[in-house]
Scaffold this motif. Structure first.
Motif, PDB file in Angstrom:
ATOM      1  N   ARG A 198       6.168  -2.386  -2.343  1.00  0.00           N
ATOM      2  CA  ARG A 198       4.908  -2.556  -3.041  1.00  0.00           C
ATOM      3  C   ARG A 198       3.804  -2.673  -1.994  1.00  0.00           C
ATOM      4  O   ARG A 198       3.943  -3.439  -1.026  1.00  0.00           O
ATOM      5  N   THR A 199       2.772  -1.881  -2.145  1.00  0.00           N
ATOM      6  CA  THR A 199       1.694  -1.886  -1.156  1.00  0.00           C
ATOM      7  C   THR A 199       0.365  -2.184  -1.834  1.00  0.00           C
ATOM      8  O   THR A 199       0.025  -1.578  -2.841  1.00  0.00           O
ATOM      9  N   LEU A 200      -0.330  -3.145  -1.265  1.00  0.00           N
ATOM     10  CA  LEU A 200      -1.641  -3.531  -1.772  1.00  0.00           C
ATOM     11  C   LEU A 200      -2.697  -2.885  -0.879  1.00  0.00           C
ATOM     12  O   LEU A 200      -2.635  -2.996   0.341  1.00  0.00           O
ATOM     13  N   ARG A 251       7.307   3.915   4.092  1.00  0.00           N
ATOM     14  CA  ARG A 251       6.487   3.774   5.301  1.00  0.00           C
ATOM     15  C   ARG A 251       5.699   5.048   5.612  1.00  0.00           C
ATOM     16  O   ARG A 251       4.516   4.996   5.962  1.00  0.00           O
ATOM     17  N   ASN A 252       6.365   6.206   5.453  1.00  0.00           N
ATOM     18  CA  ASN A 252       5.674   7.473   5.737  1.00  0.00           C
ATOM     19  C   ASN A 252       4.449   7.658   4.865  1.00  0.00           C
ATOM     20  O   ASN A 252       3.369   8.006   5.338  1.00  0.00           O
ATOM     21  N   LYS A 253       4.639   7.437   3.563  1.00  0.00           N
ATOM     22  CA  LYS A 253       3.537   7.625   2.610  1.00  0.00           C
ATOM     23  C   LYS A 253       2.419   6.613   2.877  1.00  0.00           C
ATOM     24  O   LYS A 253       1.242   6.908   2.746  1.00  0.00           O
ATOM     25  N   ARG A 254       2.837   5.406   3.254  1.00  0.00           N
ATOM     26  CA  ARG A 254       1.856   4.351   3.515  1.00  0.00           C
ATOM     27  C   ARG A 254       0.982   4.738   4.715  1.00  0.00           C
ATOM     28  O   ARG A 254      -0.243   4.628   4.665  1.00  0.00           O
ATOM     29  N   ALA A 300       4.059   1.387  -5.186  1.00  0.00           N
ATOM     30  CA  ALA A 300       5.191   1.489  -4.264  1.00  0.00           C
ATOM     31  C   ALA A 300       5.022   2.694  -3.343  1.00  0.00           C
ATOM     32  O   ALA A 300       4.752   3.804  -3.800  1.00  0.00           O
ATOM     33  N   LEU A 301       5.166   2.445  -2.042  1.00  0.00           N
ATOM     34  CA  LEU A 301       5.066   3.515  -1.042  1.00  0.00           C
ATOM     35  C   LEU A 301       6.110   3.272   0.042  1.00  0.00           C
ATOM     36  O   LEU A 301       6.324   2.131   0.432  1.00  0.00           O
TER      37      LEU A 301
END
Lengths: 92, 92
Positions: B5-7, B44-47, B41-42
């Motif tokens: 989960r990425t904020l 590491r690459n997408k983030r 949700a991401l």
């Protein structure tokens, strides 16, 4: 009790309420990282106490408040970009 | 690759830049949770890809962007208060 870095973000229209929310975050030792975002270490008790205080300040006014604890492992994964001219605080 | 989960929170003055930032967050499947905050949700690459895209959009404009991954354990500890009349998105 273990302290965890806690991110507080809010979205509040009323200037006075928003100011009081920001003042409470400062009271709990948090640091302003964006116009409506604060960060600092809080243990669970303090986190819940601050949350209840912010809820009481928001009362029935429209708005959103989020307190998110972040473990040390995740803190290291943060990605930050910051260009000059930081946001002005509510009061100077 | 594990998704976390990425904020994403940002503090950007320029309306056009802010709109493009929000559109990019939507492109990556994030959901708007506050006026200038998205969650989703991401891996590491997408983030990192999203972060680079947002940095490119911000370019030299004043502003701040923060991407914070949050592990499942911490996600469960979130404290949220939300009163009616949610923030308006940049475009309807």
């Amino acid at each position: 009790m273990d302290e965890l870095r806690t991110l507080v973000i809010y979205d509040i229209e009323d200037d006075k309420v928003r100011l009081r929310i920001s003042e409470s975050c400062l009271d709990y030792g948090l640091v302003r990282i964006q116009y409506s975002a604060f960060l600092g270490a809080l243990n669970r008790n303090k986190r819940e106490e601050l949350f209840l205080r912010l809820c009481a300040l928001l009362d029935d006014n429209p708005g959103k408040i989020l307190l998110q604890p972040i473990c040390d492992k995740d803190v290291k994964e943060v990605l930050v970009k910051e260009n000059e001219k930081p946001s002005e605080p509510d009061v100077l």
